[in-house]
Design a protein around this motif. Sequence first.
Motif, mmCIF file in Angstrom:
data_model
loop_
_atom_site.group_PDB
_atom_site.id
_atom_site.type_symbol
_atom_site.label_atom_id
_atom_site.label_comp_id
_atom_site.label_asym_id
_atom_site.label_seq_id
_atom_site.Cartn_x
_atom_site.Cartn_y
_atom_site.Cartn_z
ATOM 1 N N PHE A 1 10.336 10.772 14.479
ATOM 2 C CA PHE A 1 10.829 10.828 13.154
ATOM 3 C C PHE A 1 12.209 10.219 12.898
ATOM 4 C CE2 PHE A 1 12.401 14.825 14.237
ATOM 5 C CZ PHE A 1 13.667 15.000 13.860
ATOM 6 N N THR A 2 12.579 9.642 11.728
ATOM 7 C CA THR A 2 13.748 8.713 11.500
ATOM 8 C C THR A 2 14.612 9.321 10.390
ATOM 9 O OG1 THR A 2 12.769 6.820 12.614
ATOM 10 C CG2 THR A 2 14.928 6.658 11.218
ATOM 11 N N LEU A 3 15.737 9.595 10.258
ATOM 12 C CA LEU A 3 16.637 9.696 9.050
ATOM 13 C C LEU A 3 17.501 8.473 8.649
ATOM 14 C CD1 LEU A 3 16.189 12.570 9.975
ATOM 15 C CD2 LEU A 3 18.384 13.331 9.371
ATOM 16 N N MET A 4 17.153 7.870 7.619
ATOM 17 C CA MET A 4 17.699 6.669 6.985
ATOM 18 C C MET A 4 18.661 6.926 5.742
ATOM 19 S SD MET A 4 15.406 3.212 6.390
ATOM 20 C CE MET A 4 15.063 3.171 8.147
ATOM 21 N N ASN A 5 19.553 6.168 5.482
ATOM 22 C CA ASN A 5 20.335 6.166 4.185
ATOM 23 C C ASN A 5 19.556 5.289 3.228
ATOM 24 O OD1 ASN A 5 21.551 3.686 4.618
ATOM 25 N ND2 ASN A 5 23.290 4.562 5.356
ATOM 26 N N THR A 6 20.172 5.377 1.960
ATOM 27 C CA THR A 6 19.446 4.581 0.864
ATOM 28 C C THR A 6 19.993 3.086 1.117
ATOM 29 O OG1 THR A 6 21.397 5.246 -0.352
ATOM 30 C CG2 THR A 6 19.286 6.528 -0.629
ATOM 31 N N GLN B 1 0.763 -1.286 -0.071
ATOM 32 C CA GLN B 1 0.025 0.008 0.075
ATOM 33 C C GLN B 1 0.866 1.079 0.126
ATOM 34 O OE1 GLN B 1 -3.408 0.331 2.615
ATOM 35 N NE2 GLN B 1 -3.659 -2.195 2.590
ATOM 36 N N PRO B 2 1.434 1.601 -1.141
ATOM 37 C CA PRO B 2 2.195 2.830 -1.195
ATOM 38 C C PRO B 2 1.502 4.063 -0.646
ATOM 39 C CG PRO B 2 2.513 1.495 -3.140
ATOM 40 C CD PRO B 2 1.486 1.009 -2.615
ATOM 41 N N GLU B 3 2.294 5.073 -0.115
ATOM 42 C CA GLU B 3 1.357 6.066 0.741
ATOM 43 C C GLU B 3 2.090 7.475 0.096
ATOM 44 O OE1 GLU B 3 -1.355 7.571 3.411
ATOM 45 O OE2 GLU B 3 -0.908 5.553 3.150
ATOM 46 N N PHE B 4 3.248 7.438 0.321
ATOM 47 C CA PHE B 4 3.670 9.089 -0.167
ATOM 48 C C PHE B 4 4.958 9.029 -0.847
ATOM 49 C CE2 PHE B 4 5.492 13.195 0.704
ATOM 50 C CZ PHE B 4 4.356 13.674 1.014
ATOM 51 N N VAL B 5 5.274 9.768 -1.994
ATOM 52 C CA VAL B 5 6.215 10.038 -2.652
ATOM 53 C C VAL B 5 7.247 11.177 -2.577
ATOM 54 C CG1 VAL B 5 7.008 10.017 -5.184
ATOM 55 C CG2 VAL B 5 4.805 8.770 -4.491
ATOM 56 N N SER B 6 8.395 10.974 -2.536
ATOM 57 C CA SER B 6 9.383 12.395 -2.736
ATOM 58 C C SER B 6 10.557 11.696 -3.627
ATOM 59 C CB SER B 6 9.935 12.418 -1.268
ATOM 60 O OG SER B 6 10.978 13.455 -1.022
ATOM 61 N N ILE B 7 11.134 13.009 -4.084
ATOM 62 C CA ILE B 7 12.149 12.791 -5.153
ATOM 63 C C ILE B 7 13.390 13.328 -4.612
ATOM 64 C CG2 ILE B 7 12.866 13.231 -7.495
ATOM 65 C CD1 ILE B 7 10.282 11.655 -7.246
ATOM 66 N N SER B 8 14.501 12.804 -4.928
ATOM 67 C CA SER B 8 15.722 13.286 -4.423
ATOM 68 C C SER B 8 16.248 14.555 -5.001
ATOM 69 C CB SER B 8 16.771 11.916 -4.547
ATOM 70 O OG SER B 8 16.987 11.905 -5.786
ATOM 71 N N PRO B 9 17.142 15.004 -4.208
ATOM 72 C CA PRO B 9 17.379 16.507 -4.693
ATOM 73 C C PRO B 9 18.094 16.564 -6.292
ATOM 74 C CG PRO B 9 18.000 16.405 -2.694
ATOM 75 C CD PRO B 9 17.531 15.090 -2.760
ATOM 76 N N ASP B 10 18.638 15.392 -6.389
ATOM 77 C CA ASP B 10 19.154 15.447 -7.848
ATOM 78 C C ASP B 10 18.333 14.813 -8.881
ATOM 79 O OD1 ASP B 10 19.330 12.816 -7.177
ATOM 80 O OD2 ASP B 10 21.339 12.389 -6.882
ATOM 81 N N GLY B 11 17.111 14.249 -8.411
ATOM 82 C CA GLY B 11 16.224 13.781 -9.382
ATOM 83 C C GLY B 11 16.368 12.359 -9.934
ATOM 84 N N ARG B 12 17.466 11.850 -9.313
ATOM 85 C CA ARG B 12 17.756 10.638 -9.673
ATOM 86 C C ARG B 12 16.840 9.301 -8.961
ATOM 87 N NH1 ARG B 12 23.313 10.448 -11.803
ATOM 88 N NH2 ARG B 12 23.439 8.360 -10.880
ATOM 89 N N TRP C 1 13.785 13.898 1.439
ATOM 90 C CA TRP C 1 15.082 13.895 1.364
ATOM 91 C C TRP C 1 15.818 14.836 2.112
ATOM 92 C CZ3 TRP C 1 17.404 9.470 -1.060
ATOM 93 C CH2 TRP C 1 16.478 8.663 -1.831
ATOM 94 N N VAL C 2 16.806 14.603 2.943
ATOM 95 C CA VAL C 2 17.604 15.488 3.178
ATOM 96 C C VAL C 2 18.962 15.963 2.677
ATOM 97 C CG1 VAL C 2 16.491 15.508 5.525
ATOM 98 C CG2 VAL C 2 18.480 14.328 5.191
ATOM 99 N N SER C 3 19.006 14.947 1.792
ATOM 100 C CA SER C 3 20.505 14.898 1.003
ATOM 101 C C SER C 3 20.136 13.687 -0.183
ATOM 102 C CB SER C 3 21.653 14.636 1.614
ATOM 103 O OG SER C 3 21.448 13.216 2.014
ATOM 104 N N ASN C 4 21.031 13.558 -1.243
ATOM 105 C CA ASN C 4 20.868 12.569 -2.167
ATOM 106 C C ASN C 4 20.981 11.054 -1.499
ATOM 107 O OD1 ASN C 4 20.178 14.328 -4.284
ATOM 108 N ND2 ASN C 4 22.585 14.980 -4.494
ATOM 109 N N ASP C 5 21.588 10.882 -0.246
ATOM 110 C CA ASP C 5 21.981 9.660 0.164
ATOM 111 C C ASP C 5 21.023 9.712 1.685
ATOM 112 O OD1 ASP C 5 23.873 9.122 -1.685
ATOM 113 O OD2 ASP C 5 25.173 10.672 -0.550
ATOM 114 N N VAL C 6 20.016 10.265 1.982
ATOM 115 C CA VAL C 6 19.598 10.238 3.347
ATOM 116 C C VAL C 6 18.148 10.918 3.064
ATOM 117 C CG1 VAL C 6 19.674 11.003 5.809
ATOM 118 C CG2 VAL C 6 21.756 10.506 4.602
ATOM 119 N N PHE C 7 17.027 10.359 3.511
ATOM 120 C CA PHE C 7 15.820 10.662 3.613
ATOM 121 C C PHE C 7 15.222 10.486 5.080
ATOM 122 C CE2 PHE C 7 15.772 6.273 2.266
ATOM 123 C CZ PHE C 7 14.987 5.434 2.963
#
Length: 764
Positions: A350-355, A246-257, A322-328
């Motif tokens: 809340f939690t910060l997690m890497n890719t 059940q996908p809920e929410f979408v966010s795109i990384s700063p570099d769009g990748r 996303w807070v960086s291209n590697d951490v959300f």
Amino acid sequence: MTHEAHRLRRFVSIPSIATMSLFRLTAPAFASALTFVAAFATTTPALAVPPTGRFAMVHHLPVDGVAEIITATPDGRTLLYTSADAGALGLVDIRDPARPAHLPRVDVRLGGVGEPTSVAVSPDGRYAVVAMRMDDDVANTRRGFLRIYDVRDPQAVRHVKDITVGVGPDSLALAGSGKTLRAIVAIEDEETDAKGDATLDGKRPGRIDVVGLQDLYGGASSGLQSIELVEALKTLPGAIYPQDPQPEFVSISPDGRTAAVTLQENNAVALLDLRHPRQARLLRVLSAGTVERQGNADLQRDKEIGFKDSFSGRREPDAVTWVSNDVFALANEGDGKKGADGSLPGGRGFTLMNTRGAVVYETGERTEQQAVLHGHYPDSRSAAKGVEIEGITSARFGGRPYLLVGSERGAFLEVHEVSDPQQPRFVQLLPTGMSPEGITTITRRADGQQLAVTANEGDGSINLYRFHAQGAPAGEPQIVARDGSMPWGALSGLTTDGSHLYTVPDNAFGQSRIWRLNMAEAARGRVVIDQVVPLTEQGQQLKVDPEGIARVADGFWIASEGATVDGNELIKVNAAGAVQQRIKLPASVQAKFANAKTSTGYEGVAASADGQTLYMAIQRGYDLGKPQAAILKLHLPTMAWTSAFYPLEQHSKDAKTYWMGLSEIQLMEGGPGGQDDRLLLLERDKGGGEGRAINAEVKRVYSVDAADVVEGAVLKKTLVKDLRQDFHWLHEKAEGMVVFKGDLWVVNDNDGAGWTRLLNAGKP
């Protein structure tokens, strides 16, 4: 000065209970006070509350309907928000953020059917893409749509086309621009049954749809690509309902990748590779894992706040950013049921997690502790999911990265600076309207103003905040407890001794109590709760429903509202909170009520300077069918009671639903003999709060001559302050009022958690 220099002290010493020159504690009261303090001081450590933040509220805007997901055009001049109940896309002109103006809203339903669940704007500001859920449920498989609108002229929005997607689209985000533009859509397909259960484990699995929008700019559309998740979830250890993503929410990384998509009920996060311009690829699915809280949580819905419980909570994230291209960052709301292993839904923070799925930072108990300090902790949700962090977003303000975290149940926005993702720095807690759902940021306005915005579903409102790089200017003061041993909320009455304010909560708390408000920093934007006095009777906890408080020379009078007429009571306590006297309504007054079972009763008490005369406000008088309240006068030496009638206003939309009542009474003495004495009455309707901010009409202070309070009189009232008109007051429960150092102060009851507005309304 460093934040550490302002670190709040623990509330454990006897002088912290009360200054010894004022409070003379009897042995039973002394023991009760120590027990009361220990319940919180040993479990809730002190936290730093910065003396000033970076954001200041610039407007609180009511909307017609609800406001859920919100975004803005890239130029920062127009807000767009979804209103599911109206099936509409709302637009707001914010060229001047302090004076926002509603624009014509757009009906986005198809043939009168459907609800908008999300909206996003293309990077050039030309198009708005709206996700539409088409009233699907477990028995009805109705595919959703993306509705595309040209929003270049926000006064005349034009429909462009529709694109069919999967069943039950929820969040969407846009990746790329121009001829590379695509929409990433969370197809939740909740398949909700008649009981509201959306976790039916696989009857209709959700998915992620990637929708080509390149043709809007003359390119060839990449069409609809659906990314299935069942097989990936089956191989993920600890996945919940693996057959039913059940996908809920979408966010795109700063570099769009990369796209991060939360799978809330599955307690997972899917990462998509977007590097190929026409074909997305599932990179991996990560477990969101669990939060472990040991001896620092409140799991009891008991009208008291004390962090002493432990739990293991599945994060089950809602929003992601996303807070960086590697951490959300994940908003760990929770949405499932208690697990067979005893685990609870939701991480309460809340939690910060890497890719790669490693936790970079976990807020743990800190978010809820800040909620306690600021009066935003909802004890009514302690046994469920606590503050329920639902929204989260990030942006650069003043050249630094910030994380904005929204609490649905606590009604606040927590601000962190995240230059170091391993050590986020708490900046401030901002009050919002009820149940903030969506959060957006605006950082590229031509005039340089940077803004944060929340859409608040509970009361149908929008909050706008402006960023100030050098620190926000002092505005209306924010109340904060000196430390975590003084949880507070539901302020229902005010009084003063000339140096401090004193306040009581209603029965939102278990044991009744009095808090002292230190007003020394009010002009600089902060009022500190620095003392708490537990109320006791013969050494036992006093549990009543205080709605008013009046300071007298040897203590306080408390007006307690009864569940029925005979429950209304005046209670005299000494300065240490011990009960000295209790006075019920006499039979002669009780007989005046049309219905002895009515719950309308005391809402305030005021005392003459000599302490011999009390005045009480009855919320809606003796007969609920009549537009009047009652004012009672009690002469204590003779126990003589007098009652007069106060005429109430009527709401222009719905007088029955948004009924009027009195919330507070204060006495302003005019000189010897009492002939010039005035009673100030706080009158309000039921609009605002759960009654929707847009329905707040009457929040006014009137005066009547105290000498006119004679038996059976109908009082003549004079307007003193119109809080709705002059101070944009949208809160329902304007409850407390006092004249302090010549100015009239008003406070609202936040029902135990949420925005407490303390307003200096000027000279009465």
